[in-house]
Design a protein around this motif. Structure first.
Motif, PDB file in Angstrom:
ATOM      1  N   LEU A   8      -3.710  -0.653   1.153  1.00 48.63           N
ATOM      2  CA  LEU A   8      -3.085  -1.711   0.349  1.00 48.63           C
ATOM      3  C   LEU A   8      -2.408  -1.125  -0.891  1.00 48.63           C
ATOM      4  N   HIS A   9      -1.318  -1.770  -1.289  1.00 45.19           N
ATOM      5  CA  HIS A   9      -0.573  -1.322  -2.485  1.00 45.19           C
ATOM      6  C   HIS A   9      -0.514  -2.448  -3.525  1.00 45.19           C
ATOM      7  N   THR A  10      -0.431  -2.044  -4.801  1.00 45.18           N
ATOM      8  CA  THR A  10      -0.239  -3.022  -5.880  1.00 45.18           C
ATOM      9  C   THR A  10       0.992  -2.626  -6.698  1.00 45.18           C
ATOM     10  N   SER A  13       2.080   0.911  -7.895  1.00 44.86           N
ATOM     11  CA  SER A  13       3.138   1.681  -7.227  1.00 44.86           C
ATOM     12  C   SER A  13       4.153   0.653  -6.726  1.00 44.86           C
ATOM     13  N   ASP A  14       4.485   0.653  -5.443  1.00 47.11           N
ATOM     14  CA  ASP A  14       5.600  -0.198  -5.021  1.00 47.11           C
ATOM     15  C   ASP A  14       5.197  -1.526  -4.394  1.00 47.11           C
ATOM     16  N   GLY A  15       3.961  -1.955  -4.626  1.00 47.63           N
ATOM     17  CA  GLY A  15       3.575  -3.300  -4.205  1.00 47.63           C
ATOM     18  C   GLY A  15       3.998  -4.308  -5.253  1.00 47.63           C
ATOM     19  N   ASP A  38      -2.573   3.037  -3.552  1.00 45.06           N
ATOM     20  CA  ASP A  38      -1.231   3.122  -4.120  1.00 45.06           C
ATOM     21  C   ASP A  38      -0.688   4.547  -4.001  1.00 45.06           C
ATOM     22  N   HIS A  39       0.654   4.633  -3.885  1.00 48.39           N
ATOM     23  CA  HIS A  39       1.307   5.945  -3.779  1.00 48.39           C
ATOM     24  C   HIS A  39       1.117   6.743  -5.074  1.00 48.39           C
ATOM     25  N   ASP A  40       0.551   7.921  -4.953  1.00 45.48           N
ATOM     26  CA  ASP A  40       0.480   8.880  -6.061  1.00 45.48           C
ATOM     27  C   ASP A  40      -0.113   8.338  -7.354  1.00 45.48           C
ATOM     28  N   CYS A 243      -0.085  -3.501   3.122  1.00 47.82           N
ATOM     29  CA  CYS A 243       0.564  -4.630   2.443  1.00 47.82           C
ATOM     30  C   CYS A 243       1.187  -4.179   1.128  1.00 47.82           C
ATOM     31  N   HIS A 244       2.450  -4.584   0.915  1.00 51.05           N
ATOM     32  CA  HIS A 244       3.149  -4.296  -0.344  1.00 51.05           C
ATOM     33  C   HIS A 244       3.408  -5.587  -1.113  1.00 51.05           C
ATOM     34  N   GLY A 245       2.663  -6.651  -0.797  1.00 52.13           N
ATOM     35  CA  GLY A 245       2.871  -7.924  -1.491  1.00 52.13           C
ATOM     36  C   GLY A 245       4.062  -8.666  -0.931  1.00 52.13           C
TER      37      GLY A 245
HETATM   38 ZN    ZN Z   1       5.057   1.956  -0.295  1.00 51.18          ZN
END
Ligand code: ZN
Ligand code: AMP
Ligand code: FE
Ligand code: FE
Length: 283
Positions: A8-10, A13-15, A38-40, A243-245
């Protein structure tokens, strides 16, 4: 049945969701355990952990690193990393610096094509240390310079399009070591997406702990294929929606529900890794 979503992303990063929004969606979809990847960055983990605690959900801190092996790009998920681990933070800060200069480069190239996107508008929209192509795409849409995200990627941002700029990639073997020294388990993300099967043996040799068999973009056949590979190499099995939102579609959270027993195996593996390498245990 209990379920987990371990990818999952928020908006760290890019979510598009804040950690709290993400947890509230997870609750709505009746998930018992989530991991933030999250990315990095691991910045969102503390807030997600607090929100999960309040919601009575299990939480796994994580991150998704862009790595490469023999010129093949692959993504590695680090689960249970100590979010205060100095070496991890130093390394991801380097990735973030490259991500930020990459935004300047991408926008410069877009400008060269006669499209007047302002770099400040991308940073304002991203509002995080780990900006990426989706932020450039969203800023283009917001400024009315393209009709939608697809157009932004097709015209400018997809690999080998004019504004595509490579990211800093860590060697996959170093990334596995980086995750391990931070007390984490290293899992290969969405192998079906990157078509990276031939690098699996080398990663296993380097200590890869698991493989993401279930993913939004994996067909049933792909998931089955990676389940067999996991069995062959005795790897942990993970899965998640990525999921990126509210990106292009409705949020993906809830569409990939990993049976909870896989999360339990992950918890057990973390416990036994801590016993073997007490030095890397999160303080
Ligand atoms: Zn992404
Ligand atoms: P970056 O890490 O900056 O290279 O951006 C990668 C992210 O961009 C991925 O995690 C996806 O969320 C998104 N992405 C990649 N390709 C596309 C595409 N063709 N359309 C929309 N989003 C994409
Ligand atoms: Fe990925
Ligand atoms: Fe991802």
């Amino acid at each position: 049945m209990k379920y987990a979503d371990l990818h999952l992303h928020t908006n760290f990063s890019d979510g598009t969701f804040s950690p709290e929004e993400l947890v509230s969606y997870a609750q709505r979809f009746d998930l018992s355990c989530i991991a933030l990847t999250d990315h990095d960055t691991v910045e969102g983990c503390a807030r997600a952990a607090t929100a999960c605690d309040a919601a009575g959900m299990e939480f796994i801190s994580g991150t998704e690193l862009t790595a490469e092996h023999n010129d093949t790009e692959l993504h590695l998920l680090g689960y249970f990393v100590d979010t205060k681990n100095e070496k991890l933070l130093t390394e991801i800060a380097k990735f973030q610096t490259v991500r930020q200069s990459r935004i300047h480069e991408m926008v410069a190239r877009i400008n060269e094509m006669g499209v007047p996107l302002e770099v400040e508008s991308v940073f304002a929209l991203a509002n995080c240390k780990s900006p990426g192509r989706p932020h450039v795409a969203r800023a283009l849409v917001k400024a009315g310079l393209v009709a939608n995200l697809d157009e932004a990627f097709e015209r400018f941002l997809k690999k080998n399009r004019p504004a595509w700029v490579p990211k800093k990639k860590v060697s996959a073997l170093e990334a596995i070591e980086l995750i391990h020294q931070a007390g984490g388990l290293a899992v290969m993300a969405h192998p079906g997406l990157n078509r990276t099967d031939d690098v699996i043996p080398a990663l296993v040799e380097a200590g890869l702990d698991g493989i993401e068999c279930f993913h939004t973009k994996h067909s049933t056949a792909m998931s089955e294929r990676y389940l067999l590979i996991a069995e062959k190499y005795r790897l942990l099995v993970t899965g998640g929606s990525d999921c990126h939102g509210f990106s292009k579609l409705k949020p993906l959270i809830g569409t990939v529900k990993l049976p909870y027993e896989y999360a339990e195996r992950l918890f057990a593996a973390k416990k036994s890794a801590d016993k073997k390498h007490p030095a890397a245990v999160a303080k």
